[in-house]
Write an enzyme that holds these catalytic residues in place. Structure first.
Site, PDB file in Angstrom:
ATOM      1  N   LYS A 123       0.724  -1.405  -0.108  1.00  0.00           N
ATOM      2  CA  LYS A 123       0.317  -0.027  -0.043  1.00  0.00           C
ATOM      3  C   LYS A 123       1.410   1.032  -0.043  1.00  0.00           C
ATOM      4  O   LYS A 123       1.533   1.365   0.740  1.00  0.00           O
ATOM      5  CB  LYS A 123      -0.949   0.047   1.171  1.00  0.00           C
ATOM      6  CG  LYS A 123      -1.943   0.962   1.150  1.00  0.00           C
ATOM      7  CD  LYS A 123      -2.884   0.490   1.905  1.00  0.00           C
ATOM      8  CE  LYS A 123      -4.181   1.390   2.761  1.00  0.00           C
ATOM      9  NZ  LYS A 123      -4.915   1.958   3.539  1.00  0.00           N
ATOM     10  N   GLU A 142      -2.404   3.595  10.656  1.00  0.00           N
ATOM     11  CA  GLU A 142      -0.979   2.983   9.617  1.00  0.00           C
ATOM     12  C   GLU A 142       0.016   3.470   8.975  1.00  0.00           C
ATOM     13  O   GLU A 142       0.627   3.372   8.933  1.00  0.00           O
ATOM     14  CB  GLU A 142      -2.199   3.245   8.367  1.00  0.00           C
ATOM     15  CG  GLU A 142      -3.801   2.808   8.081  1.00  0.00           C
ATOM     16  CD  GLU A 142      -4.270   2.083   6.330  1.00  0.00           C
ATOM     17  OE1 GLU A 142      -3.649   1.409   6.000  1.00  0.00           O
ATOM     18  OE2 GLU A 142      -4.849   2.793   5.941  1.00  0.00           O
TER      19      GLU A 142
HETATM   20  N1  CDT Z   1      -7.803   1.462   5.781  1.00  0.00           N
HETATM   21  C1  CDT Z   1      -8.180   2.766   5.201  1.00  0.00           C
HETATM   22  O1  CDT Z   1      -6.862   3.018   4.397  1.00  0.00           O
HETATM   23  N2  CDT Z   1      -8.995   3.565   5.580  1.00  0.00           N
HETATM   24  C2  CDT Z   1      -8.783   4.356   5.192  1.00  0.00           C
HETATM   25  C3  CDT Z   1      -9.893   5.415   5.921  1.00  0.00           C
HETATM   26  C4  CDT Z   1      -9.703   6.745   5.901  1.00  0.00           C
HETATM   27  S1  CDT Z   1      -9.958   7.848   7.078  1.00  0.00           S
HETATM   28  C5  CDT Z   1      -8.420   7.612   7.923  1.00  0.00           C
HETATM   29  C6  CDT Z   1     -10.147   5.091   3.707  1.00  0.00           C
HETATM   30  O2  CDT Z   1      -9.055   5.903   2.689  1.00  0.00           O
HETATM   31  O3  CDT Z   1     -11.319   4.426   3.250  1.00  0.00           O
END
Ligand code: CDT
Length: 308
Positions: A123, A142
């Site tokens: 990622k 993250e």
């Molecule tokens: N897992 C992930 O990337 N979730 C994000 C949440 C963002 S809020 C900090 C998304 O873009 O769906």
């Protein structure tokens, strides 16, 4: 016609206490259903094997590392690979990777129909923050637990199609799809864990979150004339709701299958890769129409530089 019957295997919540074995058993149940319906590729969510642990602030690295896989397949995932090989169904799923050098990535893999890993993606766009944030309703760490991916956005030829991967937040960025589009991508598979509410704005919930997710994937599909399969981990996980909304989008940007629940649910669609050809040879014929002499800022600048 180059048809791949694809299963989008949405997962319901994985609780902190759930074992990898129990979660893999659910993944195998969806795989068996997909095989019965003729699928030759099944796509699962981001961090499919665990709870979405970046919502928890941890200081002890040993505690963090227990959410990571040191090998793939490993002990818990071997039954999934073995069943996929027996059924001759390719799979793609996300997990947390700890490399032999001690690096941590949020990754997804793609196998062929013999369960051999043909591609790995790490990622690139890591959302959230790296220290405890008292302003947020819940954490999204993250940036604390993962390094940004170092593999770019590669694509692979498999099942007579050009296939690429991205993960969750990547789906919101047009650059993600365009870099793959420039490599002729015909199918982008991705998983996500998206909280049902915005941790920094309680007024943003439900329909708006689903709309932004779908809008991003539909735009990526249309603008690059590619199939996009987006698969959620959904439902209330450790007391925190994750939205569903898994979809399969065709190369015209139309949603052809959509999840109805926030639990384990399989969407199936026969996706013809030749449906990508028209858009790629007309309005999005990149070789004829792109004007790279005007796109320099995209690669030389990150933040906004507005006129004073
Ligand atoms: N897992 C992930 O990337 N979730 C994000 C949440 C963002 S809020 C900090 C998304 O873009 O769906």
């Amino acid at each position: 016609m180059r048809e791949i019957v694809i299963g989008a295997a949405q997962l319901g919540p994985n609780q902190k206490a759930d074992s990898r074995d129990a979660i893999v058993a659910r993944m195998i149940a969806l795989l068996e259903d997909a095989a019965r319906q003729g699928c030759t590729l099944v796509v699962y969510p981001e961090l499919a094997l665990t709870t979405f642990f970046p919502r928890w602030y941890m200081e002890d690295q040993a505690e963090v590392d227990r959410w990571f896989e040191r090998e793939m397949p490993g002990e818990a995932t071997r039954p999934l690979f073995e069943r996929a090989r027996a059924l001759r169904v390719a799979i793609s799923f996300g997990y947390a990777e700890l490399t032999p050098e001690g690096h941590h990535y949020n990754v997804s893999v793609l196998t062929d129909r013999d369960a051999r890993i043909v591609g790995k993606y790490r990622k690139v766009h890591l959302p959230g923050h790296d220290e405890f944030d008292t302003e947020r309703a819940f954490q999204h760490l993250e940036k604390r637990y993962f390094k940004p991916g170092d593999l770019g956005f590669p694509v692979w030829r498999s099942q007579d199609a050009v296939i690429g991967m991205c993960i969750c937040n990547d789906r919101r960025w047009p650059e993600t799809y365009r870099v793959m589009g420039l490599q002729g991508v015909e199918l982008v598979v991705l998983g996500y864990n998206t909280p049902s509410v915005n941790s920094q704005f309680s007024g943003e919930a439900g329909d708006k979150r689903l709309y932004h997710s779908e809008l991003s994937m539909a735009a990526g599909a249309y603008q690059n004339s590619t199939w996009v399969v987006g698969v959620a981990k959904a439902g209330v996980e450790d007391g925190h709701p994750l939205m569903g909304g898994s979809i399969i989008v065709d190369p015209n940007g139309f949603v052809v299958a959509r999840a109805k629940t926030e639990g384990d649910e399989l969407l199936v669609h026969a996706c013809d890769m030749d449906a990508c050809n028209f858009g790629k040879s007309t309005i999005f014929d990149f070789a004829r129409h792109r004007r790279v002499e005007h796109y320099g800022r995209i690669c030389s600048q990150t933040g906004v530089e507005a006129p004073r």
